[in-house]
Design a protein around this motif. Structure first.
Motif, mmCIF file in Angstrom:
data_model
loop_
_atom_site.group_PDB
_atom_site.id
_atom_site.type_symbol
_atom_site.label_atom_id
_atom_site.label_comp_id
_atom_site.label_asym_id
_atom_site.label_seq_id
_atom_site.Cartn_x
_atom_site.Cartn_y
_atom_site.Cartn_z
ATOM 1 N N GLY A 110 0.789 -1.220 0.000
ATOM 2 C CA GLY A 110 0.000 0.000 0.000
ATOM 3 C C GLY A 110 0.821 1.270 0.000
ATOM 4 O O GLY A 110 2.018 1.285 0.294
ATOM 5 N N VAL A 111 0.149 2.350 -0.339
ATOM 6 C CA VAL A 111 0.727 3.692 -0.327
ATOM 7 C C VAL A 111 0.310 4.388 0.968
ATOM 8 O O VAL A 111 -0.847 4.298 1.381
ATOM 9 N N LEU A 112 1.244 5.070 1.624
ATOM 10 C CA LEU A 112 0.918 5.796 2.847
ATOM 11 C C LEU A 112 0.025 6.998 2.529
ATOM 12 O O LEU A 112 0.386 7.832 1.694
ATOM 13 N N PRO A 113 -1.118 7.121 3.197
ATOM 14 C CA PRO A 113 -2.018 8.253 2.950
ATOM 15 C C PRO A 113 -1.607 9.473 3.773
ATOM 16 O O PRO A 113 -2.360 9.964 4.616
ATOM 17 N N ALA A 114 -0.410 9.967 3.515
ATOM 18 C CA ALA A 114 0.124 11.095 4.275
ATOM 19 C C ALA A 114 1.277 11.710 3.499
ATOM 20 O O ALA A 114 1.806 11.109 2.562
ATOM 21 N N ASP A 115 1.636 12.933 3.890
ATOM 22 C CA ASP A 115 2.798 13.602 3.307
ATOM 23 C C ASP A 115 3.988 13.385 4.241
ATOM 24 O O ASP A 115 4.067 14.025 5.297
ATOM 25 N N PRO A 116 4.919 12.511 3.884
ATOM 26 C CA PRO A 116 6.039 12.229 4.785
ATOM 27 C C PRO A 116 7.019 13.398 4.844
ATOM 28 O O PRO A 116 7.228 14.101 3.847
ATOM 29 N N GLY A 117 7.617 13.602 6.009
ATOM 30 C CA GLY A 117 8.725 14.538 6.106
ATOM 31 C C GLY A 117 9.954 13.960 5.437
ATOM 32 O O GLY A 117 9.953 12.808 4.999
ATOM 33 N N ARG A 118 11.010 14.755 5.373
ATOM 34 C CA ARG A 118 12.195 14.289 4.652
ATOM 35 C C ARG A 118 12.774 13.017 5.253
ATOM 36 O O ARG A 118 13.151 12.098 4.528
ATOM 37 N N ALA A 119 12.861 12.945 6.572
ATOM 38 C CA ALA A 119 13.454 11.767 7.203
ATOM 39 C C ALA A 119 12.649 10.510 6.878
ATOM 40 O O ALA A 119 13.220 9.459 6.556
ATOM 41 N N GLU A 120 11.322 10.608 6.961
ATOM 42 C CA GLU A 120 10.489 9.443 6.652
ATOM 43 C C GLU A 120 10.580 9.099 5.173
ATOM 44 O O GLU A 120 10.642 7.918 4.803
ATOM 45 N N PHE A 121 10.587 10.119 4.309
ATOM 46 C CA PHE A 121 10.703 9.871 2.866
ATOM 47 C C PHE A 121 12.008 9.133 2.567
ATOM 48 O O PHE A 121 12.015 8.129 1.846
ATOM 49 N N SER B 102 6.998 -7.245 -11.113
ATOM 50 C CA SER B 102 6.465 -6.666 -9.875
ATOM 51 C C SER B 102 7.296 -5.458 -9.504
ATOM 52 O O SER B 102 8.451 -5.324 -9.912
ATOM 53 N N SER B 103 6.691 -4.584 -8.703
ATOM 54 C CA SER B 103 7.410 -3.414 -8.204
ATOM 55 C C SER B 103 7.854 -3.597 -6.760
ATOM 56 O O SER B 103 8.841 -3.029 -6.327
ATOM 57 N N ASP B 104 7.102 -4.393 -5.982
ATOM 58 C CA ASP B 104 7.251 -4.487 -4.530
ATOM 59 C C ASP B 104 7.215 -3.105 -3.892
ATOM 60 O O ASP B 104 7.858 -2.853 -2.867
ATOM 61 N N ALA B 105 6.483 -2.191 -4.498
ATOM 62 C CA ALA B 105 6.387 -0.827 -3.973
ATOM 63 C C ALA B 105 5.740 -0.842 -2.593
ATOM 64 O O ALA B 105 4.783 -1.576 -2.350
ATOM 65 N N TRP B 106 6.263 0.010 -1.715
ATOM 66 C CA TRP B 106 5.698 0.141 -0.376
ATOM 67 C C TRP B 106 5.848 1.587 0.097
ATOM 68 O O TRP B 106 6.932 2.164 0.002
ATOM 69 N N GLY B 107 4.761 2.158 0.569
ATOM 70 C CA GLY B 107 4.818 3.467 1.199
ATOM 71 C C GLY B 107 4.748 4.624 0.244
ATOM 72 O O GLY B 107 3.835 5.454 0.312
ATOM 73 N N LEU B 108 5.713 4.734 -0.668
ATOM 74 C CA LEU B 108 5.800 5.856 -1.592
ATOM 75 C C LEU B 108 5.211 5.489 -2.960
ATOM 76 O O LEU B 108 5.592 4.478 -3.546
ATOM 77 N N PRO B 109 4.318 6.329 -3.507
ATOM 78 C CA PRO B 109 3.832 6.060 -4.860
ATOM 79 C C PRO B 109 4.950 6.155 -5.891
ATOM 80 O O PRO B 109 4.836 5.608 -6.982
ATOM 81 N N GLU B 110 6.033 6.847 -5.536
ATOM 82 C CA GLU B 110 7.197 6.903 -6.426
ATOM 83 C C GLU B 110 7.680 5.500 -6.786
ATOM 84 O O GLU B 110 8.141 5.253 -7.914
ATOM 85 N N LEU B 111 7.573 4.579 -5.843
ATOM 86 C CA LEU B 111 8.084 3.228 -6.081
ATOM 87 C C LEU B 111 7.187 2.447 -7.030
ATOM 88 O O LEU B 111 7.661 1.587 -7.766
ATOM 89 N N HIS B 112 5.886 2.732 -7.024
ATOM 90 C CA HIS B 112 4.991 2.129 -8.019
ATOM 91 C C HIS B 112 5.370 2.625 -9.416
ATOM 92 O O HIS B 112 5.436 1.843 -10.373
ATOM 93 N N HIS B 113 5.578 3.930 -9.515
ATOM 94 C CA HIS B 113 5.921 4.506 -10.822
ATOM 95 C C HIS B 113 7.292 4.044 -11.295
ATOM 96 O O HIS B 113 7.461 3.641 -12.454
ATOM 97 N N LEU B 114 8.282 4.092 -10.403
ATOM 98 C CA LEU B 114 9.642 3.737 -10.802
ATOM 99 C C LEU B 114 9.773 2.271 -11.190
ATOM 100 O O LEU B 114 10.504 1.931 -12.126
ATOM 101 N N GLY B 115 9.088 1.397 -10.453
ATOM 102 C CA GLY B 115 9.159 -0.013 -10.817
ATOM 103 C C GLY B 115 8.769 -0.227 -12.269
ATOM 104 O O GLY B 115 9.448 -0.937 -13.021
#
Length: 375
Positions: free
Chosen positions: A22-33, A313-326
């Motif tokens: 899943g994608v996190l439904p939040a705007d992560p700060g830099r450290a979390e990102f 597969s992407s194995d994306a987790w947390g960031l939608p960037e990982l869905h796109h990049l995969g």
């Protein structure tokens, strides 16, 4: 013209991502990102940044334009624009740009958009893959007795309607487990100890084997996390070759096994996929984390195994960037690898297009019996 035609065909494939989170439904700060740009579960040291990594560079190269920025923009500008757009808009843009037509969502992690929410946001079919260990832990928390646990787990598993199952026995123990199914009395004894200790997660090898074999009994395709992952696992015990006896024992049951990620043992996984009809594999996760070098990983994944046994597969987790990049890195890597085969005369263009469609879409539709896989 052949190369351009091949690239256009691969760009047009509505991919089936057969393993994502899943994608996190939040705007992560830099450290979390930055924490979501690595498989490490440790804090990023103050003297470095995860943007200075193959994946960090890939985010700035490929995700920045989707958010209206120039390629290679600075991390600071990227994160500022990301915050101004908001997580919902960022997620919508990146999922849409991925060109993925269907997602198989592994729901064993506690946070992130679930099946219905991700389907709504992406506008695409999303199917559930159930994590065996998560179901077993849910049953344990329900107040079940040790004697009841085996039957209650099987009932809980039967009540779910996923397209596939997933095991993280690689994380909880390793692949050097007894490949035979445990006896009922053995399971009850192990369950008694586990329930008495009140441990929040299952790590006993007997119970892990029980859950895995109960999954085989369920008859659905079973995904197994293999090799590369966070420091919770011991990588040398996650070589898929250690599964050989288990693979042989499962074969008469007619259940497909899908080895996920596999890096750096992807050549070993390709061997297993070649010699066992019910074994398949992917190099998801590694594609994202190797960034500009993902082309080499993709090429190595195509060296040995029949192409009908390789999935995307992407194995994306947390960031939608990982869905796109995969998806983006897979398309780019496949185009470059297959173009060399076509240009050299070793492959015909039609065969290259057909193989790309098999890996990107058709194989998953067949293995998981997807009725709504994109055409």
């Amino acid at each position: 013209m052949l190369v351009e035609s091949l690239a256009a065909e691969i760009e047009g494939i509505a991919l089936v991502d057969h393993h994502a989170h899943g994608v996190l439904p939040a705007d992560p700060g830099r450290a979390e990102f930055e924490g979501l740009l690595t498989e490490s579960d440790r804090a990023v040291p103050p003297w470095m940044t995860q943007f200075d990594s193959p994946l960090g560079f890939a985010v700035r190269r490929w995700c920045a334009p989707v958010l209206g920025l120039a390629p290679h923009t600075s991390p600071e500008e990227y994160l500022a624009v990301r915050r101004s757009l908001g997580w919902n808009e960022v997620t919508r843009r990146l999922l849409d740009a991925s060109g993925v037509g269907c997602v198989l969502l592994e729901t064993g992690l506690d946070s992130g958009l679930g099946v219905a929410d991700l389907a709504r946001l992406s506008g695409r079919p999303v199917h559930e893959v159930v994590r065996l260990e998560a179901v077993l832990e849910e049953v344990a928390r329900s107040g079940v007795s040790a004697v009841e646990l085996p039957s209650r787990f099987r009932e809980a598993l039967a009540s779910r309607s996923p397209v596939g199952l997933k095991s993280i026995i690689a994380y909880r123990y390793g692949f050097d487990f007894d490949p035979e199914p445990p006896g009922e009395a053995e399971v009850v004894r192990a369950a008694g100890t586990w329930l008495q200790e009140g441990a929040p997660r299952v790590s006993d090898p007997v119970l892990l084997r029980f859950a895995l074999w109960a999954g085989v009994e369920r008859g659905l395709p079973i995904q197994l996390h293999t090799a590369y992952g966070d420091p919770d696992l011991e990588l040398h015990r996650c070589d898929p070759l250690l599964l050989t006896r288990f693979i042989k024992n499962v074969e008469p049951h007619g259940v497909d096994l899908l080895l996920l990620h596999c890096y750096p043992f992807h050549r070993n996984a390709a061997y297993l996929a070649q010699v066992f009809p019910h074994v398949h594999f992917d190099v998801g996760l590694a594609i994202n984390h190797t960034g500009a070098r993902s082309e080499a990983v993709i090429a190595e994944s195509l060296e040995l195994a029949p192409f009908a046994k390789v999935l995307y597969s992407s194995d994306a987790w947390g960031l939608p960037e990982l869905h796109h990049l995969g998806a983006r890195l897979w398309r780019t890597g496949m185009s470059r690898v297959l173009a060399r085969h076509v240009e050299s005369g070793d492959w015909h263009l039609d065969d290259a297009v057909r193989v790309a469609r098999m890996i990107g879409r058709d194989n998953a539709g067949r293995v998981y019996r997807l009725r709504d896989a994109p055409p």
